[in-house]
Scaffold this active site. Structure first.
Site, PDB file in Angstrom:
ATOM      1  N   HIS A  24       0.509  -0.833   0.066  1.00  0.00           N
ATOM      2  CA  HIS A  24      -0.300   0.380   0.220  1.00  0.00           C
ATOM      3  C   HIS A  24       1.530   1.207  -0.327  1.00  0.00           C
ATOM      4  O   HIS A  24       0.642   2.378   0.382  1.00  0.00           O
ATOM      5  CB  HIS A  24      -0.784  -0.036   1.201  1.00  0.00           C
ATOM      6  CG  HIS A  24      -0.554  -0.025   2.289  1.00  0.00           C
ATOM      7  ND1 HIS A  24       0.581   0.398   3.204  1.00  0.00           N
ATOM      8  CD2 HIS A  24      -1.381  -0.615   3.467  1.00  0.00           C
ATOM      9  CE1 HIS A  24       0.404   0.374   4.114  1.00  0.00           C
ATOM     10  NE2 HIS A  24      -0.338  -0.502   4.902  1.00  0.00           N
ATOM     11  N   HIS A  78      -5.929  -8.101  14.467  1.00  0.00           N
ATOM     12  CA  HIS A  78      -5.806  -6.570  13.730  1.00  0.00           C
ATOM     13  C   HIS A  78      -6.316  -7.025  12.396  1.00  0.00           C
ATOM     14  O   HIS A  78      -6.393  -8.214  12.119  1.00  0.00           O
ATOM     15  CB  HIS A  78      -4.441  -6.568  12.683  1.00  0.00           C
ATOM     16  CG  HIS A  78      -4.295  -5.465  12.361  1.00  0.00           C
ATOM     17  ND1 HIS A  78      -5.117  -3.918  12.475  1.00  0.00           N
ATOM     18  CD2 HIS A  78      -3.457  -5.109  11.374  1.00  0.00           C
ATOM     19  CE1 HIS A  78      -4.812  -3.209  11.620  1.00  0.00           C
ATOM     20  NE2 HIS A  78      -3.150  -3.581  10.959  1.00  0.00           N
ATOM     21  N   GLU A  80      -6.362  -5.177   9.448  1.00  0.00           N
ATOM     22  CA  GLU A  80      -5.985  -5.208   8.394  1.00  0.00           C
ATOM     23  C   GLU A  80      -6.012  -6.448   7.681  1.00  0.00           C
ATOM     24  O   GLU A  80      -5.498  -7.389   7.897  1.00  0.00           O
ATOM     25  CB  GLU A  80      -4.815  -4.468   8.108  1.00  0.00           C
ATOM     26  CG  GLU A  80      -4.589  -3.741   6.959  1.00  0.00           C
ATOM     27  CD  GLU A  80      -3.438  -3.455   6.394  1.00  0.00           C
ATOM     28  OE1 GLU A  80      -2.483  -1.789   8.273  1.00  0.00           O
ATOM     29  OE2 GLU A  80      -2.895  -2.409   5.225  1.00  0.00           O
ATOM     30  N   ASP A  82      -4.164  -7.622   5.137  1.00  0.00           N
ATOM     31  CA  ASP A  82      -2.646  -8.822   5.157  1.00  0.00           C
ATOM     32  C   ASP A  82      -3.330  -9.520   6.456  1.00  0.00           C
ATOM     33  O   ASP A  82      -2.184 -10.862   6.390  1.00  0.00           O
ATOM     34  CB  ASP A  82      -1.582  -8.378   5.071  1.00  0.00           C
ATOM     35  CG  ASP A  82      -1.251  -6.877   5.917  1.00  0.00           C
ATOM     36  OD1 ASP A  82      -2.094  -6.534   6.498  1.00  0.00           O
ATOM     37  OD2 ASP A  82      -0.078  -6.974   6.601  1.00  0.00           O
ATOM     38  N   HIS A 145      -1.083   0.104  14.550  1.00  0.00           N
ATOM     39  CA  HIS A 145      -1.473   1.224  14.121  1.00  0.00           C
ATOM     40  C   HIS A 145      -3.117   1.557  13.499  1.00  0.00           C
ATOM     41  O   HIS A 145      -3.228   2.070  12.975  1.00  0.00           O
ATOM     42  CB  HIS A 145      -0.385   1.527  12.524  1.00  0.00           C
ATOM     43  CG  HIS A 145      -0.883   0.552  11.385  1.00  0.00           C
ATOM     44  ND1 HIS A 145      -1.209   1.193  10.239  1.00  0.00           N
ATOM     45  CD2 HIS A 145      -1.517  -0.965  11.427  1.00  0.00           C
ATOM     46  CE1 HIS A 145      -0.984   0.149   9.309  1.00  0.00           C
ATOM     47  NE2 HIS A 145      -1.399  -0.966  10.177  1.00  0.00           N
ATOM     48  N   ASP A 164       1.662  -6.231  14.148  1.00  0.00           N
ATOM     49  CA  ASP A 164       2.284  -4.533  13.750  1.00  0.00           C
ATOM     50  C   ASP A 164       3.106  -5.215  14.400  1.00  0.00           C
ATOM     51  O   ASP A 164       4.890  -4.851  13.548  1.00  0.00           O
ATOM     52  CB  ASP A 164       1.396  -4.642  12.779  1.00  0.00           C
ATOM     53  CG  ASP A 164       0.752  -4.469  11.388  1.00  0.00           C
ATOM     54  OD1 ASP A 164       1.194  -5.560  10.799  1.00  0.00           O
ATOM     55  OD2 ASP A 164      -0.561  -4.203  10.854  1.00  0.00           O
ATOM     56  N   TYR A 192      10.206  -0.814   8.495  1.00  0.00           N
ATOM     57  CA  TYR A 192       8.990  -0.627   8.906  1.00  0.00           C
ATOM     58  C   TYR A 192       8.740   0.606  10.130  1.00  0.00           C
ATOM     59  O   TYR A 192       6.574   1.008   9.957  1.00  0.00           O
ATOM     60  CB  TYR A 192       8.955  -2.451  10.073  1.00  0.00           C
ATOM     61  CG  TYR A 192       7.351  -2.715   9.649  1.00  0.00           C
ATOM     62  CD1 TYR A 192       6.821  -3.522   9.157  1.00  0.00           C
ATOM     63  CD2 TYR A 192       6.621  -2.468  10.819  1.00  0.00           C
ATOM     64  CE1 TYR A 192       5.307  -3.602   9.349  1.00  0.00           C
ATOM     65  CE2 TYR A 192       5.550  -2.843  10.970  1.00  0.00           C
ATOM     66  CZ  TYR A 192       4.794  -3.550  10.343  1.00  0.00           C
ATOM     67  OH  TYR A 192       3.942  -4.294   9.970  1.00  0.00           O
ATOM     68  N   HIS A 225       4.691 -10.088  10.896  1.00  0.00           N
ATOM     69  CA  HIS A 225       5.548 -10.143  10.234  1.00  0.00           C
ATOM     70  C   HIS A 225       7.001 -10.182  10.387  1.00  0.00           C
ATOM     71  O   HIS A 225       7.469  -9.670  11.055  1.00  0.00           O
ATOM     72  CB  HIS A 225       5.564  -8.750   9.207  1.00  0.00           C
ATOM     73  CG  HIS A 225       4.015  -7.577   8.262  1.00  0.00           C
ATOM     74  ND1 HIS A 225       4.049  -9.130   7.769  1.00  0.00           N
ATOM     75  CD2 HIS A 225       3.495  -6.917   8.958  1.00  0.00           C
ATOM     76  CE1 HIS A 225       2.196  -7.839   7.068  1.00  0.00           C
ATOM     77  NE2 HIS A 225       1.912  -7.227   8.384  1.00  0.00           N
TER      78      HIS A 225
HETATM   79 FE1  FEO Z   1      -1.742  -3.532   9.805  1.00  0.00          FE
HETATM   80 FE2  FEO Z   1       0.300  -6.145   8.700  1.00  0.00          FE
HETATM   81  O1  FEO Z   1      -1.433  -4.705   8.581  1.00  0.00           O
END
Ligand code: FEO
Length: 392
Positions: A24, A78, A80, A82, A145, A164, A192, A225
């Protein structure tokens, strides 16, 4: 790739995204991983999922350990996608699994998926869930976040599944920080942090204090991640430093150019600054913005220059300025510079953004058409002054 046992009965069942380069808008030069974790206990628990296109990989990994229909809890740290992207698919397999998330998590998931038949358990900071021998404790990570973000702590194992936070975008076959090298892992974590978490420094400081007050001890931090931290203190200390914008004696010179005039000014400023401080120089159409922001994170001073076009800043630089402004770097000294032909406007716009970010600003340097030898000498001297300020 097989599932990977992180500690006894806690498995990595995520995915490695070797090819992704644009997350993104965050340029990730070495890909990414989406880490999902499977906990084997009386109640089999999956923590987070993976980007939708990797669902089949995740399910194959889970099948090597357990029948996925036996999963009883799915922790969604989370919303999001991903991390939640495979939630609907895993729910089709683990039909009776309860989804554990924050209230904002539930709200967000139900905007992304048809959740009317899903059973939820909504949790907040300090809530615990016994899954057998293990106790999961939840820690809301609001705005770290997204508003829904949370982390899951396995008390008996002192293992934080941090989502994250403390993550890194790097695709590797290694799963631990020591295996890629702790310094290398910190390098990726810094990129990151600079591109995702930089705006939230104050919240991060509060969260680190809250963790201390809760008396949580970590033997390991497993983010969603990148690699897992077997040296959690290293990354926690780094976060404390980055959240405070602790700076190096460093000047970052960032520019774009049409006919090399702004480039010449940028070089003269950089050479002058280099007599007093460390200097990093970037061309915004040739270098990764994610790298530029990483250098900005701990720089004391920033010089940004662009040509004027249509009485304002050259459009590619306007894009970078928007990216930078959103990440809210703090405590910097800013020098704006431009090459212009008649009206000017680029330096004024850059300086306006510096002021919006509450930077200490120097008088913008404006040079008409091509810089003369004398004007480049002046740019060099201003660079020295900026370097002096950065080393002070
Ligand atoms: Fe905020 Fe890794 O997604």
């Amino acid at each position: 790739m097989k599932p990977f046992e992180v500690i006894k009965d806690v498995y990595w069942v995520g995915a490695i995204d070797w090819d992704e380069r644009d997350f993104h808008g965050f340029e990730i030069v070495r890909g990414a991983t989406y880490n999902a974790y499977l906990i084997l206990d009386d109640k089999i628990t999956l923590v987070d999922t993976v980007k939708h296109k990797f669902f089949s990989e995740m399910i194959e990994r889970i099948k090597k350990i357990v029948d996925p229909s036996q999963i009883e809890y799915i922790i969604s740290n989370h919303v999001e996608t991903d991390h939640s992207g495979s939630l609907a698919d895993i729910k089709r397999v683990a039909k009776d699994a309860t989804i554990v998330c924050t209230q904002r998590g539930k709200d967000g998931l139900c905007k992304h998926f048809d959740c009317k038949d899903w059973e939820f358990k909504v949790v907040k900071t300090g809530d615990e869930l016994k899954i057998g021998k293990r106790t999961l404790m939840f820690l809301e990570m609001r705005m770290l976040h997204w508003p829904d973000s949370m982390a899951t702590y396995i008390k008996e194992d002192r293992l934080l599944l941090s989502n994250d936070a403390f993550g890194q975008h790097v695709a590797t076959l290694e799963r631990f920080d020591e295996e890629i090298g702790v310094d290398e892992a910190i390098k990726w974590a810094k990129i990151y942090y600079a591109n995702i978490l930089m705006p939230f420094g104050e919240l991060i400081k509060k969260k680190l204090k809250e963790i201390e007050e809760l008396g949580l001890q970590f033997d390991m931090i497993a983010p969603s991640h990148g690699v897992i931290w077997r040296n959690p203190s290293k990354i926690v200390e780094s976060y404390a430093k980055w959240a405070n914008f602790e700076s190096d004696n460093k000047v970052v010179v960032i520019y774009d150019t049409m006919w090399h005039s702004t480039e010449k000014i940028a070089r003269a400023i950089a050479e002058g600054a280099a007599t007093k401080a460390k200097v990093r120089m970037f061309h915004i159409r040739k270098d990764a913005w994610s790298d530029i922001m990483t250098e900005i994170l701990d720089a004391k001073a920033i010089a940004i220059g662009a040509p004027t076009m249509h009485n304002t800043v050259f459009p590619p630089m306007a894009g970078f300025l928007t990216y930078m402004k959103g990440l809210k770097p703090k405590n910097k000294i800013g020098l704006a510079f431009e090459s212009y032909g008649w009206g000017g406007g680029a330096a004024k716009e850059i300086n306006r953004i510096f002021k919006e970010l509450k930077f200490e600003t120097m008088e913008p340097l404006r040079i008409r058409y091509r810089p003369t030898k004398e004007e480049l000498e002046k740019a060099y001297e201003i660079g020295m002054e900026l370097g002096e300020k950065a080393s002070g």
